[in-house]
Design an enzyme around this catalytic site. Structure first.
Site, mmCIF file in Angstrom:
data_model
loop_
_atom_site.group_PDB
_atom_site.id
_atom_site.type_symbol
_atom_site.label_atom_id
_atom_site.label_comp_id
_atom_site.label_asym_id
_atom_site.label_seq_id
_atom_site.Cartn_x
_atom_site.Cartn_y
_atom_site.Cartn_z
ATOM 1 C CE1 TYR A 1 -9.393 -3.734 2.862
ATOM 2 C CE2 TYR A 1 -9.131 -2.534 4.904
ATOM 3 C CZ TYR A 1 -8.731 -3.542 4.045
ATOM 4 O OH TYR A 1 -7.665 -4.334 4.379
ATOM 5 N NE ARG A 2 -4.253 -1.332 4.377
ATOM 6 C CZ ARG A 2 -3.713 -2.292 5.117
ATOM 7 N NH1 ARG A 2 -4.356 -3.403 5.344
ATOM 8 N NH2 ARG A 2 -2.524 -2.125 5.650
ATOM 9 C CE1 TYR B 1 -3.968 -2.119 0.276
ATOM 10 C CE2 TYR B 1 -2.692 -3.305 1.914
ATOM 11 C CZ TYR B 1 -3.781 -3.229 1.073
ATOM 12 O OH TYR B 1 -4.688 -4.267 1.019
#
Ligand code: ADP
Length: 548
Positions: A491-492, A89
């Protein structure tokens, strides 16, 4: 960034925390990443540059507050990380190139572990390994939840809404009580921890007196308001310096289970049965689901490795007929679900029976388990269980890092994590599309789906090499777009896609974004905290491409 202003900021910070705790360049000072480097930034190749201009490493809450005041004074944007391990991420990289990393890994005190009520209070630098090892050292009967790779921060993972594998594996839900430095340097404690008197009681535990419960990790709200996971968790609005995290008591009896289903289309029934068993509290932890590619890649069977390895190189993928051959030969499923059962001694045989009965509905499904029947009144120790492939009993591991280099060294991975209803139908429909996109782009589809009672997270993890960074970016943009067209989103997300994913939350002209932007403007008028995080920007700026 005005370089003179930046140097003046670093000079002023160095007077507070010492020059050794200031990195005036991004090339060193962080915790070691997967390739052994201590540089700040995304350890993995990406088409956009997110290189920070340096980092500062405070050791105490007061130092954090001072740094935040200086950042306001010099108008220097900060990007908070706890241990900076957010692999897939963005690691410790900020959205905006040049932002200074506020690295909290030196704040690594375990403030309290409460065995009786099942919670710990930790600072940002405490890793899942640290918490687990301290629990073992003290001989406590607690199982903390840990994610697939245990070197990250308990607090950082929780603020990022990560999850682990025990029944309290949804970390944002298991978080209770928080201490936060606000963008103006003020200090806040949430929930019952907002009551000054709650600092006062101490509890006698063995040879030492332990300062107890000043964050009150047993009830989420204060009078009429719950300000933590819903508001402050957004790293845009505060720097979290302590959290309470709840843990399960070590169970009396335990079984760790694998269910294989043969057909690709069995995903629908598998997900719907798993989520139904969760809604009925038969299965308490979130099952994860692997596909045949992942089962083959992570297996230790030499003949399987022999077949797969030839395809594991840039611009190549393991063809599905080869995977099918392996599947039939090894009598594996196309999908495999992993979960565990946690209970009292008397209940475990019944839970196993109920679970087996439920999967009989899928033709050809097989269920295997490792059982620890236990002794009434005693807890299972993790020493008996030893390390697990998926850490259902909370034993941290670094083993999954090995898959990173499976295509070529140095390898990278990126994750896309869209949310679906828990019937399995919607996930399957999206999966077929995403799988085709992945094959077209010449990558392998690595499934890491996670089932919850009322949603499923369809994580696609893509392993790639530096030379494939552009193609992986295009693939990501396709799968994100396809999901949004079907009415689903993540969600991310990785830093590169924050603006895009944020744009999917567009009800009523983007009312939600307008609301969060207003909160940000109010609390952080100089826009110094994590600009661009989750697509939220200080006023006057709307995306990574617009000028400040
Ligand atoms: P981990 O080491 O567990 O992977 P990181 O430290 O990389 O976690 O943090 C992941 C993300 O969570 C960061 O990019 C940041 O947005 C947010 N975050 C981490 N620590 C904090 C904190 N102390 N306060 C606010 N947000 C944080």
């Amino acid at each position: 960034m005005d370089s003179q202003r930046l140097q003046e900021f670093f000079d002023s910070v160095a007077l507070i925390i010492g020059e050794p705790n200031v990195s005036r360049h991004s090339s060193s000072g962080g915790l070691e990443g997967p390739s052994g480097s201590t540089a700040y930034g995304d350890p993995f190749a990406s088409p956009m540059s997110h290189e920070p201009s340096g980092a500062v490493r405070p050791k105490s809450v007061d130092e954090v507050r001072e740094i935040v005041r200086l950042a306001n004074q010099y108008v220097i944007p900060l990007w908070t990380v706890s241990r900076g391990k957010n692999l897939g991420y963005g690691g410790s990289a900020p959205v905006v190139k040049g932002t200074v990393v506020l690295d909290l890994h030196r704040m690594n005190t375990i403030v309290e572990i409460n065995e009786e009520y099942g919670y710990a209070i930790v600072e940002p630098g405490v890793s899942f390994f640290d918490l687990y090892e301290e629990i073992q050292r003290r001989g406590l009967k607690l199982w903390p939840s840990v994610p697939a790779i245990g070197w990250g921060s308990v607090l950082g993972n929780t603020t990022e809404r990560g999850f682990g594998y025990t029944p309290l594996g949804d970390h944002a839900q298991a978080q209770c009580g928080m201490e936060v430095v606000l963008p103006n340097g003020e200090l806040l404690r949430t929930g019952m921890g907002a009551m000054e008197g709650s600092q006062l009681f101490a509890l006698y535990k063995g040879p030492i007196w332990v300062q107890f419960s000043y964050l009150k990790s047993i009830y989420h709200s204060s009078l009429g308001s719950r300000i933590d996971s819903d508001i402050i968790l957004v790293p845009l609005l505060g720097i979290v310096t302590k959290i309470g995290i709840q843990m399960i008591p070590a169970p009396e009896a335990y079984a760790t289970v694998e269910v294989d289903v043969p057909q690709e289309s069995d995903l629908v029934a598998l997900v719907s049965i798993l989520s139904d068993l969760m809604r009925r509290s038969v299965i308490l932890n979130s099952p994860s689901i692997a596909n045949i590619f992942r089962i083959a890649l992570t297996s230790r069977v030499a003949s399987v490795q022999g077949k797969v390895q030839g395809y594991m190189k840039p611009h190549s993928y393991v063809p599905y007929d080869v995977l099918e051959e392996i599947r039939v030969e090894q009598k594996w499923g196309f999908w495999r679900a992993y979960f565990s059962l946690y209970s009292q001694v008397e209940l475990l045989p019944g839970l196993l029976q109920t679970t087996r009965r439920a999967f009989n509905a899928i033709p050809g499904a097989t269920m295997k388990w490792r059982e620890f029947p236990g002794t009434p009144g005693e807890s299972i120790t993790t020493a008996t269980i030893k390390e697990e492939e998926i850490p259902h009993s909370g034993i941290p591991t670094l083993a999954p890092l090995a898959i990173l280099n499976s295509r070529q060294k140095p390898g990278s991975h990126i994750d896309y994590s869209p949310l679906f209803p828990p019937s399995g139908r919607e996930l399957y429909e999206w999966y077929l599309k995403a799988k085709q996109r992945t094959v077209d782009a010449k990558f392998d589809f690595f499934a890491d789906f996670h089932v919850f009672p009322r949603h499923v997270i369809g994580i696609e993890l893509i392993i790639y090499t530096d030379e494939e960074a552009e193609s992986v970016d295009q693939l990501m943009r396709h799968v994100i777009h396809d999901a949004a067209e079907m009415g689903y989103t993540a969600y991310r997300t990785h830093l590169d896609y924050m603006d895009e994913v944020a744009s999917h939350f567009n009800f009523n002209g983007g009312a939600l974004k307008q609301f969060t932007t207003k909160l940000k403007e109010f609390l952080d008028p100089r826009g110094i905290l994590s600009p661009g995080k989750s697509g939220i920007w200080p006023s006057g700026r709307s995306s990574v491409n617009s000028k400040p």
